[in-house]
Design an enzyme around this catalytic site. Structure first.
Site, PDB file in Angstrom:
ATOM      1  N   ARG A 166       0.806  -1.217   0.000  1.00 39.78           N
ATOM      2  CA  ARG A 166       0.000   0.000   0.000  1.00 39.78           C
ATOM      3  C   ARG A 166       0.841   1.269   0.000  1.00 39.78           C
ATOM      4  NH1 ARG A 166      -4.415  -0.050   4.554  1.00 39.78           N
ATOM      5  NH2 ARG A 166      -2.503  -0.568   5.607  1.00 39.78           N
ATOM      6  N   LYS A 201       1.481 -18.249   7.688  1.00 34.64           N
ATOM      7  CA  LYS A 201       0.721 -18.577   8.894  1.00 34.64           C
ATOM      8  C   LYS A 201       0.263 -17.283   9.553  1.00 34.64           C
ATOM      9  CE  LYS A 201       3.363 -18.511  12.968  1.00 34.64           C
ATOM     10  NZ  LYS A 201       3.701 -19.076  14.210  1.00 34.64           N
ATOM     11  N   HIS A 257       7.394 -22.882   8.241  1.00 35.91           N
ATOM     12  CA  HIS A 257       8.844 -22.821   7.972  1.00 35.91           C
ATOM     13  C   HIS A 257       9.620 -23.899   8.725  1.00 35.91           C
ATOM     14  CE1 HIS A 257       8.661 -20.311  11.574  1.00 35.91           C
ATOM     15  NE2 HIS A 257       9.900 -20.674  11.775  1.00 35.91           N
ATOM     16  N   LYS A 292      13.325 -26.564   7.520  1.00 36.45           N
ATOM     17  CA  LYS A 292      14.594 -26.688   8.233  1.00 36.45           C
ATOM     18  C   LYS A 292      15.326 -27.946   7.797  1.00 36.45           C
ATOM     19  CE  LYS A 292      13.457 -24.049  12.346  1.00 36.45           C
ATOM     20  NZ  LYS A 292      14.526 -23.056  12.353  1.00 36.45           N
ATOM     21  N   GLU A 303      11.515 -20.901  24.058  1.00 35.21           N
ATOM     22  CA  GLU A 303      12.066 -19.598  23.702  1.00 35.21           C
ATOM     23  C   GLU A 303      12.363 -18.819  24.966  1.00 35.21           C
ATOM     24  OE1 GLU A 303      10.039 -17.897  19.887  1.00 35.21           O
ATOM     25  OE2 GLU A 303       8.527 -18.942  21.047  1.00 35.21           O
ATOM     26  N   ASP A 333      -0.480 -20.897  18.467  1.00 37.86           N
ATOM     27  CA  ASP A 333       0.708 -20.321  17.839  1.00 37.86           C
ATOM     28  C   ASP A 333       1.761 -21.377  17.517  1.00 37.86           C
ATOM     29  OD1 ASP A 333       2.213 -17.947  17.039  1.00 37.86           O
ATOM     30  OD2 ASP A 333       3.526 -18.419  18.731  1.00 37.86           O
ATOM     31  N   HIS A 371       3.316 -25.953  14.054  1.00 34.04           N
ATOM     32  CA  HIS A 371       4.700 -26.439  13.995  1.00 34.04           C
ATOM     33  C   HIS A 371       4.894 -27.783  14.707  1.00 34.04           C
ATOM     34  CE1 HIS A 371       5.491 -22.536  12.492  1.00 34.04           C
ATOM     35  NE2 HIS A 371       5.448 -21.910  13.648  1.00 34.04           N
ATOM     36  N   LYS A 393       7.215 -19.451  26.115  1.00 31.98           N
ATOM     37  CA  LYS A 393       8.007 -18.216  26.047  1.00 31.98           C
ATOM     38  C   LYS A 393       8.679 -18.018  27.393  1.00 31.98           C
ATOM     39  CE  LYS A 393       6.134 -16.851  22.107  1.00 31.98           C
ATOM     40  NZ  LYS A 393       6.947 -16.734  20.906  1.00 31.98           N
TER      41      LYS A 393
END
Ligand code: NAD
Length: 487
Positions: free
Chosen positions: A51, A148, A178, A182, A216, A235, A240, A331
């Site tokens: 845009r 995703k 993704h 890998k 993570e 998520d 995944h 997380k």
């Protein structure tokens, strides 16, 4: 050892959302790295479409800045970068209006592969697909790449599939996960199916359990609004981790070919048992010192969304009946690590007397990050004359060791996946029915905790998650592997 690079055919790649974070951080740097090794032909063209009011010169400057930021210094060859940048152009376009569509139609060439990369929020997919049809741009050999998240639940995933199906055949749709790009994940299939060593043992008779961990250290600040609506289950687990579980659990496909592989993955998802509440632990990180809590990060003091989940999952089929799969993701955990561990059973009888208390036995660890690679633990005799003591040693199958220089230079997942799109190879992309089946499994689990008003358990930032997650394993005498970035 130099790797063989076969150039792909010329293509026009339109990146809708070409000025966005994903385009600049991942897609353009990945294309450059493929150009650098000679895989992307000079006749290829990359058209950013978004845009923002910008001309092609401005877009090239933006791409140049992105390459400087996101490509390692040793790969930044000024001449190659200049040649690559020449291949980029920009069209100001509105997915929801008329701006730019005519220009796009005039820009696209006949007779070359045509790829539309939807690197915009999912709210725009229907608009883009509709406009592409209206302008007759979705010629029979065009491909569409979809990012995703693919839906929020079964209903929205079905709606998205229906929107895409109006404009493209299933064999033109590339739903990216993704993780599948890998190197280690692909290697998992080769290790399983190109060796005689593992496959005979790859079943409930010899495998005690499997652990899949995606940990993570970061919190959710910056993407709080999205994350608070999703949580770890949507998520990470539904997409995944489910894909990793499928590759571990699936039967050997008859060929390494898109539908053969995806048929087998689908069978795994359909064989998953519903997960009872006692097999799930949800957590949410609290505050520690200056580190804000999850609720502070998402700006929602009453949030009951999980930033951590651990679950025991069962695949009810002949091969896996009785072998639990433990999934764990979160997380603000103590290390950043993604790995799969296949823990084999003890031999039926020990001729060496009692086992060592911390003896782990045979274990294959497949590490996705950091240091992609695999390690197989075997038991040997502790050297020396001090009696017959056993010890475990790792047989290191890390790529950096085995492949010399090339091993340390593993391509980013996006490089592989984008080239697969150009080559027309869907093997590492999710089919529509797979995504729907994964939501059909996840939806009742989420609905059940929503109905119960389930509150996630608090956990310390940079820990291993809530204590109860340990109990998930301890109750059957098993233990999680340490969350650690060391093998
Ligand atoms: P972003 O907000 O940074 O970029 C969005 C892009 O869409 C911009 O280029 C913007 O100009 C364009 N856009 C917005 N409205 C438009 C319209 N009406 N017409 C044309 N263009 C319009 O988003 P992002 O982070 O790059 O993410 C893009 C997609 O990729 C999303 O679906 C996201 O979920 C997914 N994704 C992103 C990442 C990531 O690391 N950024 C990772 C995985 C998936």
């Amino acid at each position: 050892m130099a790797s063989r690079v076969i150039p792909v055919e010329p293509f026009d790649l339109v990146i809708f959302g070409g000025t966005g974070d994903l385009a600049l951080r991942k897609i353009i740097p990945s294309l450059y790295r493929r150009f650098l090794v000679g895989q992307m032909p000079r006749e290829a063209r990359v058209i950013g479409a978004a845009r923002r009011a910008l001309d092609s010169e401005g877009y090239r400057r933006m791409a140049l800045a992105a390459l400087e930021e996101f490509v390692a210094e040793e790969k930044r060859d000024p001449e190659k970068i200049a040649d690559f940048i020449e291949m980029l152009s920009y069209i100001r376009l509105d997915a929801r209006g008329e701006t730019g569509w005519k220009e796009l139609a005039e820009t696209l060439r006949e007779g070359v592969i045509r790829v539309f990369y939807f690197s915009v929020g999912p709210g725009l997919f229907a608009d883009l697909a509709g406009r592409l049809s209206e302008h007759g741009l979705n010629i029979p050999d065009s491909r569409v790449v979809v990012e995703k998240p693919f839906g929020h639940d079964l209903e929205s995933a079905r709606a998205l599939n229906a929107v895409l199906a109006k404009c493209f055949d299933e064999h033109h749709i590339y739903r990216i996960d993704h993780y599948l790009g890998k190197e280690t994940v692909q290697n998992l299939m080769v290790v399983r199916f190109a060796n005689t060593l593992f496959e005979p043992l790859w079943n409930a008779q010899y495998v005690d359990h499997i652990q899949i961990t995606v940990a993570e250290t970061v919190g959710v600040a910056g993407r709080g609004e999205y994350y608070d609506r999703a949580g770890a289950m949507r998520d990470m687990v539904q997409n995944h981790m489910m894909q990793l579980l499928c590759l571990i659990a699936m039967e050997p496909p008859s060929l390494f070919e898109a539908d053969a592989v995806r048929d087998e993955k689908l069978k795994v998802i359909r064989a998953l048992d519903p997960v009872p509440p006692e097999n799930i632990v949800r957590g949410q990180y609290g505050r520690r010192g200056d580190i804000p809590s999850y609720r502070e990060d998402v700006g929602n003091p009453e949030s009951t969304t999980e930033s951590f989940i651990a679950m025991e999952v069962h695949v009810s089929n002949w091969r896996w009946s009785g072998t639990p799969f433990y999934l764990r993701t979160g997380k603000r955990l103590k290390a950043r690590v993604s790995e799969i561990a296949v823990i084999f059973k003890e031999p039926p009888h020990s001729i060496f007397g009692r086992r060592l208390p911390n003896h782990a036995g045979n274990m294959l660890v497949i590490r996705l990050q950091p240091n992609e690679g695999m390690v197989l633990n075997v038991t040997i005799k502790e050297p020396g004359p001090g009696g017959m003591r056993l010890m475990e040693v790792p047989l290191d199958m890390s790529f950096a060791e085995a492949l010399g220089e090339n091993g340390a230079d593993i391509p980013d997942a996006y490089e592989r996946l984008i080239m697969d799109v150009i080559r027309g190879n869907q093997t590492l992309f999710m089919r529509g029915d797979e995504v729907e089946a994964a939501w059909a499994w996840a939806d009742p689990i989420i609905a059940a905790w929503e109905e119960r008003g389930d509150e996630p358990l608090p956990y310390e930032p940079f820990s291993s998650g809530p204590e109860d997650a340990l109990m998930l394993m301890h109750r059957s005498g098993r233990r999680w592997r340490e969350i650690s970035d060391e093998f």
